[in-house]
Scaffold this motif. Sequence first.
Motif, PDB file in Angstrom:
ATOM      1  N   ASP A 110      44.693 -29.482  10.547  1.00  0.00           N
ATOM      2  CA  ASP A 110      43.403 -30.125  10.856  1.00  0.00           C
ATOM      3  C   ASP A 110      42.220 -29.408  10.210  1.00  0.00           C
ATOM      4  O   ASP A 110      41.070 -29.580  10.615  1.00  0.00           O
ATOM      5  CB  ASP A 110      43.205 -30.301  12.362  1.00  0.00           C
ATOM      6  N   GLY A 111      42.501 -28.586   9.185  1.00  0.00           N
ATOM      7  CA  GLY A 111      41.404 -28.111   8.340  1.00  0.00           C
ATOM      8  C   GLY A 111      40.875 -26.723   8.586  1.00  0.00           C
ATOM      9  O   GLY A 111      39.921 -26.308   7.942  1.00  0.00           O
ATOM     10  N   LYS A 112      41.482 -25.972   9.517  1.00  0.00           N
ATOM     11  CA  LYS A 112      41.048 -24.574   9.670  1.00  0.00           C
ATOM     12  C   LYS A 112      41.745 -23.726   8.618  1.00  0.00           C
ATOM     13  O   LYS A 112      42.911 -23.965   8.290  1.00  0.00           O
ATOM     14  CB  LYS A 112      41.405 -24.032  11.057  1.00  0.00           C
ATOM     15  N   ALA A 113      41.032 -22.707   8.134  1.00  0.00           N
ATOM     16  CA  ALA A 113      41.643 -21.826   7.133  1.00  0.00           C
ATOM     17  C   ALA A 113      41.109 -20.414   7.330  1.00  0.00           C
ATOM     18  O   ALA A 113      39.938 -20.210   7.686  1.00  0.00           O
ATOM     19  CB  ALA A 113      41.320 -22.307   5.722  1.00  0.00           C
ATOM     20  N   ARG A 114      41.995 -19.455   7.112  1.00  0.00           N
ATOM     21  CA  ARG A 114      41.609 -18.042   7.224  1.00  0.00           C
ATOM     22  C   ARG A 114      42.216 -17.292   6.054  1.00  0.00           C
ATOM     23  O   ARG A 114      43.416 -17.418   5.789  1.00  0.00           O
ATOM     24  CB  ARG A 114      42.158 -17.497   8.542  1.00  0.00           C
ATOM     25  N   GLY A 115      41.397 -16.533   5.353  1.00  0.00           N
ATOM     26  CA  GLY A 115      41.890 -15.755   4.222  1.00  0.00           C
ATOM     27  C   GLY A 115      42.163 -14.320   4.633  1.00  0.00           C
ATOM     28  O   GLY A 115      41.329 -13.693   5.292  1.00  0.00           O
ATOM     29  N   MET A 116      43.336 -13.824   4.285  1.00  0.00           N
ATOM     30  CA  MET A 116      43.697 -12.427   4.549  1.00  0.00           C
ATOM     31  C   MET A 116      44.318 -11.861   3.275  1.00  0.00           C
ATOM     32  O   MET A 116      44.695 -12.615   2.382  1.00  0.00           O
ATOM     33  CB  MET A 116      44.719 -12.340   5.693  1.00  0.00           C
ATOM     34  N   THR A 117      44.450 -10.544   3.226  1.00  0.00           N
ATOM     35  CA  THR A 117      45.170  -9.953   2.100  1.00  0.00           C
ATOM     36  C   THR A 117      46.547  -9.508   2.576  1.00  0.00           C
ATOM     37  O   THR A 117      46.806  -9.384   3.785  1.00  0.00           O
ATOM     38  CB  THR A 117      44.435  -8.725   1.524  1.00  0.00           C
ATOM     39  N   VAL A 118      47.399  -9.211   1.603  1.00  0.00           N
ATOM     40  CA  VAL A 118      48.727  -8.675   1.923  1.00  0.00           C
ATOM     41  C   VAL A 118      48.574  -7.381   2.725  1.00  0.00           C
ATOM     42  O   VAL A 118      49.301  -7.150   3.694  1.00  0.00           O
ATOM     43  CB  VAL A 118      49.527  -8.457   0.625  1.00  0.00           C
ATOM     44  N   ALA A 119      47.604  -6.551   2.360  1.00  0.00           N
ATOM     45  CA  ALA A 119      47.385  -5.287   3.088  1.00  0.00           C
ATOM     46  C   ALA A 119      46.955  -5.544   4.529  1.00  0.00           C
ATOM     47  O   ALA A 119      47.356  -4.817   5.445  1.00  0.00           O
ATOM     48  CB  ALA A 119      46.333  -4.451   2.373  1.00  0.00           C
ATOM     49  N   ASP A 120      46.137  -6.597   4.749  1.00  0.00           N
ATOM     50  CA  ASP A 120      45.746  -6.954   6.123  1.00  0.00           C
ATOM     51  C   ASP A 120      46.984  -7.309   6.950  1.00  0.00           C
ATOM     52  O   ASP A 120      47.083  -6.974   8.136  1.00  0.00           O
ATOM     53  CB  ASP A 120      44.851  -8.203   6.141  1.00  0.00           C
ATOM     54  N   LEU A 121      47.892  -8.045   6.316  1.00  0.00           N
ATOM     55  CA  LEU A 121      49.036  -8.585   7.053  1.00  0.00           C
ATOM     56  C   LEU A 121      50.116  -7.551   7.302  1.00  0.00           C
ATOM     57  O   LEU A 121      50.849  -7.646   8.288  1.00  0.00           O
ATOM     58  CB  LEU A 121      49.662  -9.745   6.263  1.00  0.00           C
ATOM     59  N   LEU A 122      50.226  -6.571   6.398  1.00  0.00           N
ATOM     60  CA  LEU A 122      51.319  -5.602   6.532  1.00  0.00           C
ATOM     61  C   LEU A 122      50.843  -4.200   6.182  1.00  0.00           C
ATOM     62  O   LEU A 122      51.243  -3.627   5.164  1.00  0.00           O
ATOM     63  CB  LEU A 122      52.495  -6.010   5.635  1.00  0.00           C
ATOM     64  N   PRO A 123      49.962  -3.633   7.027  1.00  0.00           N
ATOM     65  CA  PRO A 123      49.514  -2.271   6.746  1.00  0.00           C
ATOM     66  C   PRO A 123      50.692  -1.304   6.855  1.00  0.00           C
ATOM     67  O   PRO A 123      51.570  -1.487   7.698  1.00  0.00           O
ATOM     68  CB  PRO A 123      48.470  -2.001   7.839  1.00  0.00           C
ATOM     69  N   GLY A 124      50.701  -0.325   5.974  1.00  0.00           N
ATOM     70  CA  GLY A 124      51.762   0.678   6.033  1.00  0.00           C
ATOM     71  C   GLY A 124      53.129   0.148   5.650  1.00  0.00           C
ATOM     72  O   GLY A 124      54.148   0.621   6.155  1.00  0.00           O
ATOM     73  N   ALA A 125      53.142  -0.841   4.748  1.00  0.00           N
ATOM     74  CA  ALA A 125      54.414  -1.472   4.381  1.00  0.00           C
ATOM     75  C   ALA A 125      55.424  -0.470   3.838  1.00  0.00           C
ATOM     76  O   ALA A 125      55.064   0.458   3.114  1.00  0.00           O
ATOM     77  CB  ALA A 125      54.158  -2.544   3.319  1.00  0.00           C
ATOM     78  N   PHE A 126      56.670  -0.684   4.202  1.00  0.00           N
ATOM     79  CA  PHE A 126      57.769   0.090   3.612  1.00  0.00           C
ATOM     80  C   PHE A 126      57.853  -0.286   2.139  1.00  0.00           C
ATOM     81  O   PHE A 126      57.847  -1.458   1.779  1.00  0.00           O
ATOM     82  CB  PHE A 126      59.081  -0.250   4.320  1.00  0.00           C
ATOM     83  N   ALA A 127      57.915   0.740   1.281  1.00  0.00           N
ATOM     84  CA  ALA A 127      57.917   0.501  -0.170  1.00  0.00           C
ATOM     85  C   ALA A 127      58.966   1.384  -0.824  1.00  0.00           C
ATOM     86  O   ALA A 127      59.495   2.326  -0.195  1.00  0.00           O
ATOM     87  CB  ALA A 127      56.542   0.807  -0.741  1.00  0.00           C
ATOM     88  N   ALA A 128      59.240   1.112  -2.077  1.00  0.00           N
ATOM     89  CA  ALA A 128      60.270   1.872  -2.815  1.00  0.00           C
ATOM     90  C   ALA A 128      59.951   3.362  -2.834  1.00  0.00           C
ATOM     91  O   ALA A 128      60.864   4.207  -2.830  1.00  0.00           O
ATOM     92  CB  ALA A 128      60.401   1.326  -4.231  1.00  0.00           C
ATOM     93  N   THR A 129      58.648   3.698  -2.831  1.00  0.00           N
ATOM     94  CA  THR A 129      58.272   5.117  -2.874  1.00  0.00           C
ATOM     95  C   THR A 129      58.774   5.894  -1.647  1.00  0.00           C
ATOM     96  O   THR A 129      58.947   7.108  -1.727  1.00  0.00           O
ATOM     97  CB  THR A 129      56.737   5.265  -2.957  1.00  0.00           C
ATOM     98  N   HIS A 130      58.970   5.196  -0.547  1.00  0.00           N
ATOM     99  CA  HIS A 130      59.477   5.875   0.642  1.00  0.00           C
ATOM    100  C   HIS A 130      60.924   6.345   0.468  1.00  0.00           C
ATOM    101  O   HIS A 130      61.418   7.129   1.283  1.00  0.00           O
ATOM    102  CB  HIS A 130      59.359   4.959   1.881  1.00  0.00           C
ATOM    103  N   MET A 131      61.566   5.910  -0.587  1.00  0.00           N
ATOM    104  CA  MET A 131      62.952   6.328  -0.849  1.00  0.00           C
ATOM    105  C   MET A 131      63.028   7.357  -1.965  1.00  0.00           C
ATOM    106  O   MET A 131      64.109   7.638  -2.487  1.00  0.00           O
ATOM    107  CB  MET A 131      63.803   5.099  -1.206  1.00  0.00           C
ATOM    108  N   ASP A 132      61.874   7.920  -2.334  1.00  0.00           N
ATOM    109  CA  ASP A 132      61.830   8.823  -3.481  1.00  0.00           C
ATOM    110  C   ASP A 132      62.759  10.035  -3.355  1.00  0.00           C
ATOM    111  O   ASP A 132      63.180  10.605  -4.355  1.00  0.00           O
ATOM    112  CB  ASP A 132      60.394   9.308  -3.745  1.00  0.00           C
ATOM    113  N   ARG A 133      63.056  10.464  -2.139  1.00  0.00           N
ATOM    114  CA  ARG A 133      63.935  11.632  -1.986  1.00  0.00           C
ATOM    115  C   ARG A 133      65.405  11.255  -1.911  1.00  0.00           C
ATOM    116  O   ARG A 133      66.257  12.129  -1.757  1.00  0.00           O
ATOM    117  CB  ARG A 133      63.546  12.401  -0.729  1.00  0.00           C
ATOM    118  N   ALA A 134      65.661   9.988  -1.967  1.00  0.00           N
ATOM    119  CA  ALA A 134      67.067   9.555  -1.801  1.00  0.00           C
ATOM    120  C   ALA A 134      67.865   9.825  -3.080  1.00  0.00           C
ATOM    121  O   ALA A 134      67.318   9.860  -4.165  1.00  0.00           O
ATOM    122  CB  ALA A 134      67.106   8.080  -1.467  1.00  0.00           C
TER     123      ALA A 134
END
Length: 134
Positions: A110-134
């Motif tokens: 019905d026409g509502k819209a909200r803009g967010m960023t990926v960082a807004d939606l998933l702060p502290g995301a698990f990333a490949a860098t977290h496996m750097d010691r593996a």
Amino acid sequence: MQPDPILLGAASDVRQNAYVPYSRFKVGAAIRTVSGSVFKGCNVENVAYPEGTCAEAGAIAAMVAAGETQIAEILVIADSPEPVPPCGGCRQKIAEFAGQGVLVTLCTTDGKARGMTVADLLPGAFAATHMDRA
Ligand code: THU
């Protein structure tokens, strides 16, 4: 905010094809990649409920199947009282293919819209860098 009209149209169209006999909640998603191509997905449920897939996952699968992996923008729409947010799993799936600043537009039919960023939606995301010691 004003949603991107092409992504809004694409997500609204594909939403009509959602297969939702269990929730009756149709969701559509559309991705624009850095090349300018648009990919769409809808949710596809299953009688074994956890086997269902979200609209965002469908759009990402279509993008990857076409040989693309870089999301420039994504929009999600549902018949929801408030702009529909991607579920937790989809936030991680989006983050796999989108930079932190990528716009994610959440819409209602019905026409509502909200803009967010990926960082807004998933702060502290698990990333490949977290496996750097593996
Ligand atoms: N759904 C999506 O397609 N995307 C989301 O981010 C939220 C939830 C779907 C999954 C299921 O088919 C229905 O909405 C109800 O959870």
